[in-house]
Structures are given as structure tokens and as C-alpha cells.
Scaffold this motif. Structure first.
Motif, PDB file in Angstrom:
ATOM      1  N   PHE A   1      -3.028   9.899  -4.497  1.00  8.97           N
ATOM      2  CA  PHE A   1      -2.420   9.832  -3.160  1.00  8.97           C
ATOM      3  C   PHE A   1      -1.092  10.249  -2.647  1.00  8.97           C
ATOM      4  N   HIS A   2      -0.043  10.606  -3.703  1.00  9.50           N
ATOM      5  CA  HIS A   2       1.184  10.780  -3.837  1.00  9.50           C
ATOM      6  C   HIS A   2       1.673  11.531  -2.599  1.00  9.50           C
TER       7      HIS A   2
ATOM      8  N   VAL B   1       0.799  -1.238   0.042  1.00 12.70           N
ATOM      9  CA  VAL B   1      -0.028  -0.033   0.101  1.00 12.70           C
ATOM     10  C   VAL B   1       1.031   1.161  -0.014  1.00 12.70           C
ATOM     11  N   ASN B   2       1.194   1.662  -1.152  1.00 14.93           N
ATOM     12  CA  ASN B   2       2.493   2.984  -1.434  1.00 14.93           C
ATOM     13  C   ASN B   2       1.618   3.626  -2.636  1.00 14.93           C
TER      14      ASN B   2
ATOM     15  N   SER C   1       3.429   7.850   5.611  1.00  8.26           N
ATOM     16  CA  SER C   1       2.918   6.617   5.840  1.00  8.26           C
ATOM     17  C   SER C   1       1.886   6.792   6.942  1.00  8.26           C
ATOM     18  N   VAL C   2       1.909   7.730   8.039  1.00  8.56           N
ATOM     19  CA  VAL C   2       0.691   7.600   8.975  1.00  8.56           C
ATOM     20  C   VAL C   2      -0.559   8.037   8.258  1.00  8.56           C
ATOM     21  N   GLY C   3      -0.546   8.936   7.140  1.00 13.92           N
ATOM     22  CA  GLY C   3      -1.455   9.140   6.422  1.00 13.92           C
ATOM     23  C   GLY C   3      -2.127   7.936   5.755  1.00 13.92           C
ATOM     24  N   ILE C   4      -1.344   7.104   5.272  1.00 12.44           N
ATOM     25  CA  ILE C   4      -1.812   5.616   4.744  1.00 12.44           C
ATOM     26  C   ILE C   4      -2.192   4.705   5.653  1.00 12.44           C
TER      27      ILE C   4
END
Length: 503
Positions: free
Chosen positions: A129-130, A119-120, A134-137
């Protein structure tokens, strides 16, 4: 995302050993805390694992993976804020019977790891969503988990305090949804129920309303300090603890570690400047690379950032140990993608990774001269002459007569300011000082400035060492609320000045 959600629920339902493998910066630690709280709400008991910066390096290194396998014996390992560039290590984990999910925002290299799910957003050029860190992901993953299997008693919005901390501290663009995450997250920080965060705010002198500056300059560095000088475990415990006594002790310890970090950083910065002043030629050099034995790798990112700002050049700082193994950090300027530049120098490096503006790397001392030459040559090739010129971009001319509290109210609606959404820089002509400035803390200047019939109080941070032309001046400035004499005024922060141009 679908594959990640399915595999996580399968692991929860069959009580598998889930290990959350994080990173030691604020983004990594807040990501770990958020996903841990989410999985615990589903009845899971995830193990939390952080690599040791000095001994094991960044991310899924061979050493950290080995220790993780021995200590935690994972069946499902979720790599957070790392893993995208770890194809070999993830392949080894797969061979050992461990399933891996990667939640990350770092730039992918040519080969993506073979695992359950990556999930990147940066692994898909078409993804919108670039901008997420990581905390947003992880926040998106938690949302997906709750959509799939609702937990009415779990308030995901209250966890936005963690999302705001990681998003601002990781200096990702405050655009699109990131602006909302930080805006709402700042409100959650102001009323957080986390005793650790409340204690840290008290020690850092942070009070609501919370601004990105509070996060970036007061809370973030203290949360980062533990991971820079030793292990980030204390920062993680501070965010997760419910014990008031432990929270107070951890907040004090992080504050002390931050002071120690500042001392180490000042020492290395002074040494770097001595090296640069002997070698650097602004007309010739498009980048700065410096390295020495004994420089602490944990503070080199901050030193590189200060050097990049001071000299307006991409900067890479490397510390070598007694065996000649070097770990370093780089910071860039607009116009140079660090990961692209380092890819061109890959033959001289052991490993590297990161973002467009910030990256980490490892190399052997023997290769240092070759790397320095290759990187400086690459920067010269990729950066235009215009990009190498320091410039102050002005948004709007704003006479003193137009500055009032009502104007400030509209200005504040553009918040949160940060990377990708910079605070406006205004411009005023023919301004004169009313008397000499007052020196504050030995380095800042406090002016009373006049334009026409209107006076304004203005601060020039770090301006005491500057030489000024004869007034009148044209000034570039930002504005903000200025609590002065018990009254809220519009404060001016000078960004630069020059002799006034005749119209």
C-alpha cells in the motif's frame, strides 16, 4: 492497524480526551475531517488540532506539541500526515502520559517512534500500500473500525469526496486502489452534501463531471491557500460546516487567500529566476538551490515545483527569518529521491522529511552555503546524464484521421490521469497551420492545424513566447473533450513541436 483500532475503541468507550493532530495541507486537512466525522458517528468528541505553519513549523514540532498539551490535554493523540520522523517528540508525549497513534505516509528515518501503533505502509517495505497518502490510510482505518464495530447508518462511501481531494492534491501515484478512490471520489464531489465544498466549487467554476485537473488546479490550491499563508483552520471548517452562511463566507475567504498566495508566489518566483539566471549553468549544475531573507515559507513548495519544471533540475527554495532560521521546500525530477539526497546532507540541516519527489527542510543561514554545495554535489552523483536531459515521452503515433469522439470515449476510460497514470501523449507528423494562430490571454495560442485533408483545432498553452520552426511540424499532443460552439469535439492540446522529419 489492529492495535490502532483497539486503542481507539478503548478511548471512545472510556470517554478519554482524543486529539486529532493534523497537518496544514489538503491531505492533512481532509484526513482530519474524515476521522473526526467517523469518531463523532461513534459518539466521540475529538479535539482537532492544526500546527501554525509560520510559528511552529511542520508536524509534531516541540512548539506545536507544547501548545497542544496546554490547550487540549490529550490522553490519546492521533498524529495524522505526520509523526513518522518524530521519535523524540513522541517519546516526550509518552513521558507525559499521552498515548500516540501515527497515521502517516511519509518516508521513515532510521528510528521509528515508540508508540501504540504506526499505520504507515512505508514503515514496511513488504507492504503493498505504498501508494496511499494519509487520507487514504485514514479511509482504511475507518473501514477497519466499521468492520470491527458496524454503524449501519454511517455511509463511508459518501466520504470519498474527502479521499479524492487529498489523494489528488498530494500528488501520490494514481495506481492500484488510488485510481478507484479518486474515480469514485470525483463522483462524490460532484454530488457532495458538504455545503462548504459546494460553495468552493461554485467560486472555482467547477462543475460535474469532476476531473483530477479540477481538484489539482482549482479546488486543491484554494483549500491549501489558508495553510500556506496563515492557518489551515478555515479549510478544515469549510469541509465540516453545515451552515450555509458560514460556508459561503469561508469559500470567499479561501478564494481571496488563494489570490494573495498567487501574488506572493509570483514575486518570489521572479526573484528566484533573477538569481538563477546569474548563476545556473546547465552543463555544470545538476540541482538548483536558492534562498533569501523574507521569502514566505508557505509558497516555496510551489516555487520549487515551477523552477524544477522550468529548468528540469531538482530545486530547493529556502526562506530565512530575521534570526537566520530557514525553512524550505524541495521538488525533484525523476531519478533523484529527495529524502535520500537530503539524508546525505543531514549534517548541514536542522531537520528534514517528506517523499521521493517532495520534501521540507529547516536549516540555519550559516549552513546555507555548505548545504547548497552538498546537495548539488549529491544530485550530480545520483543523477545520470540521461535523467538531466529534458525529454517528452511519446505513447503512440495518432494521425488526425483516427481522432474522433469514439476514440475519445475509449481514451477517457483510462481516467483518472495523474502521477503514476499520466495522460497519453500522442504524436502526429507533417502538420501545418491553416493561417496564423490566435493569441488568447496574451500567452496561449489557438491554431487551426491540417494534416493531409483533415483540420483540427489545437491549443498551445503558454506557447506565445515560443519561437517556431518553419512548417510543416511534427507535434506531440494530448486530447480531451472540447466544448466549442455548443458541440462536443475532440480538442488537441499541443505539448511540443519540431520541424517535421523527412521520412
Amino acid at each position: 492497524m489492529g492495535a490502532a483500532v483497539s486503542r481507539i475503541f478503548a478511548a471512545l468507550d472510556s470517554h478519554e480526551r482524543i486529539v486529532l493532530f493534523g497537518d496544514y495541507d489538503v491531505d492533512g486537512v481532509t484526513s482530519l475531517a474524515l476521522l473526526a466525522e467517523m469518531l463523532r458517528a461513534y459518539g466521540g468528541t475529538p479535539e482537532l488540532f492544526l500546527p501554525l505553519r509560520m510559528e511552529e513549523g511542520y508536524g509534531l514540532s516541540r512548539e506545536s506539541v507544547q501548545r497542544c498539551l496546554e490547550e487540549c490535554r490529550p490522553q490519546l493523540l492521533i498524529a495524522i500526515d505526520c509523526g513518522t520522523a518524530s521519535a523524540n517528540e513522541i517519546s516526550e508525549l509518552k513521558n507525559r502520559g499521552v498515548d500516540v497513534i501515527v497515521l502517516d505516509h511519509h518516508e521513515p528515518k532510521s528510528r521509528l517512534p515508540d508508540c501504540v501503533a504506526i499505520v504507515n505502509p512505508k514503515a514496511d517495505s513488504a507492504s503493498p500500500f505504498h501508494y496511499l497518502c494519509s487520507v487514504g490510510i485514514v479511509f482504511k482505518l475507518c473501514h477497519a473500525l466499521l468492520k470491527t464495530r458496524p454503524l449501519p447508518e454511517f455511509d463511508l462511501k459518501s466520504k470519498l469526496d474527502l479521499v479524492a481531494l487529498g489523494t489528488v492534491a498530494d500528488i501520490v501515484p494514481l495506481v492500484e486502489e488510488n485510481r478507484l478512490l479518486v474515480q469514485r471520489g470525483a463522483i462524490e464531489i460532484g454530488r457532495t452534501s458538504r455545503v462548504g465544498l459546494r460553495n468552493l466549487m461554485q467560486i472555482a467554476g467547477v462543475r460535474p463531471p469532476i476531473s483530477p485537473e479540477d481538484i489539482g488546479y482549482r479546488l486543491g490550491p484554494r483549500l491549501n491557500a489558508a495553510g500556506r499563508l496563515s492557518t489551515a483552520e478555515k479549510s478544515l471548517r469549510l469541509l465540516l460546516t453545515t451552515n450555509e452562511e458560514e460556508a459561503a463566507a469561508l469559500a470567499t475567504e479561501l478564494d481571496q487567500q488563494n489570490r494573495a498566495r498567487q501574488d506572493v508566489e509570483k514575486e518570489i518566483l521572479a526573484a528566484v529566476i533573477v538569481i538563477i539566471e546569474k548563476q545556473f549553468d546547465a552543463a555544470r549544475d545538476a540541482a538548483i538551490v536558492a534562498g533569501a531573507r523574507g521569502w514566505h515559507p508557505g509558497v516555496l513548495g510551489i516555487v520549487a515545483s515551477r523552477i524544477a519544471r522550468k529548468y528540469h533540475r531538482p530545486a530547493i527554495m529556502i526562506g530565512f527569518d530575521d534570526h537566520g532560521l530557514g525553512k524550505g521546500s524541495g521538488r525533484s525530477i525523476n531519478g533523484l529521491n529527495l529524502v535520500d539526497a537530503l539524508t546525505r546532507c543531514a549534517a548541514t540541516l536542522e531537520k528534514f522529511g517528506g517523499h521521493e519527489m517532495a520534501a521540507g527542510l529547516a536549516l540555519h543561514e550559516d549552513n546555507f552555503p555548505k548545504f547548497a554545495e552538498a546537495f548539488c554535489s549529491t544530485a550530480r552523483e545520483l543523477l545520470s546524464e540521461e535523467a538531466l536531459q529534458r525529454s517528452l515521452r511519446l505513447d503512440h503515433e495518432l494521425p488526425f484521421t483516427s481522432i474522433n469522439v469514439e476514440f475519445l470515449r475509449w481514451h477517457e476510460l483510462l481516467q483518472p490521469f495523474g502521477n503514476g497514470n499520466p495522460q497519453p501523449v500522442f504524436f502526429a507528423r507533417a502538420v501545418e497551420p491553416v493561417g496564423p494562430p490566435r493569441v488568447s490571454n496574451g500567452k496561449h495560442l489557438v491554431f487551426r492545424l491540417r494534416q493531409g485533408q483533415r483540420d483540427r483545432r489545437a491549443v498551445y498553452f503558454d506557447g506565445a513566447s515560443n519561437e517556431f520552426p518553419e512548417p510543416p511540424w511534427d507535434i506531440a499532443f494530448r486530447i480531451g473533450a472540447d466544448e466549442y460552439g455548443g458541440e462536443t469535439l475532440v480538442g488537441i492540446r499541443i505539448e511540443g513541436l519540431r520541424a517535421a522529419e523527412k521520412i
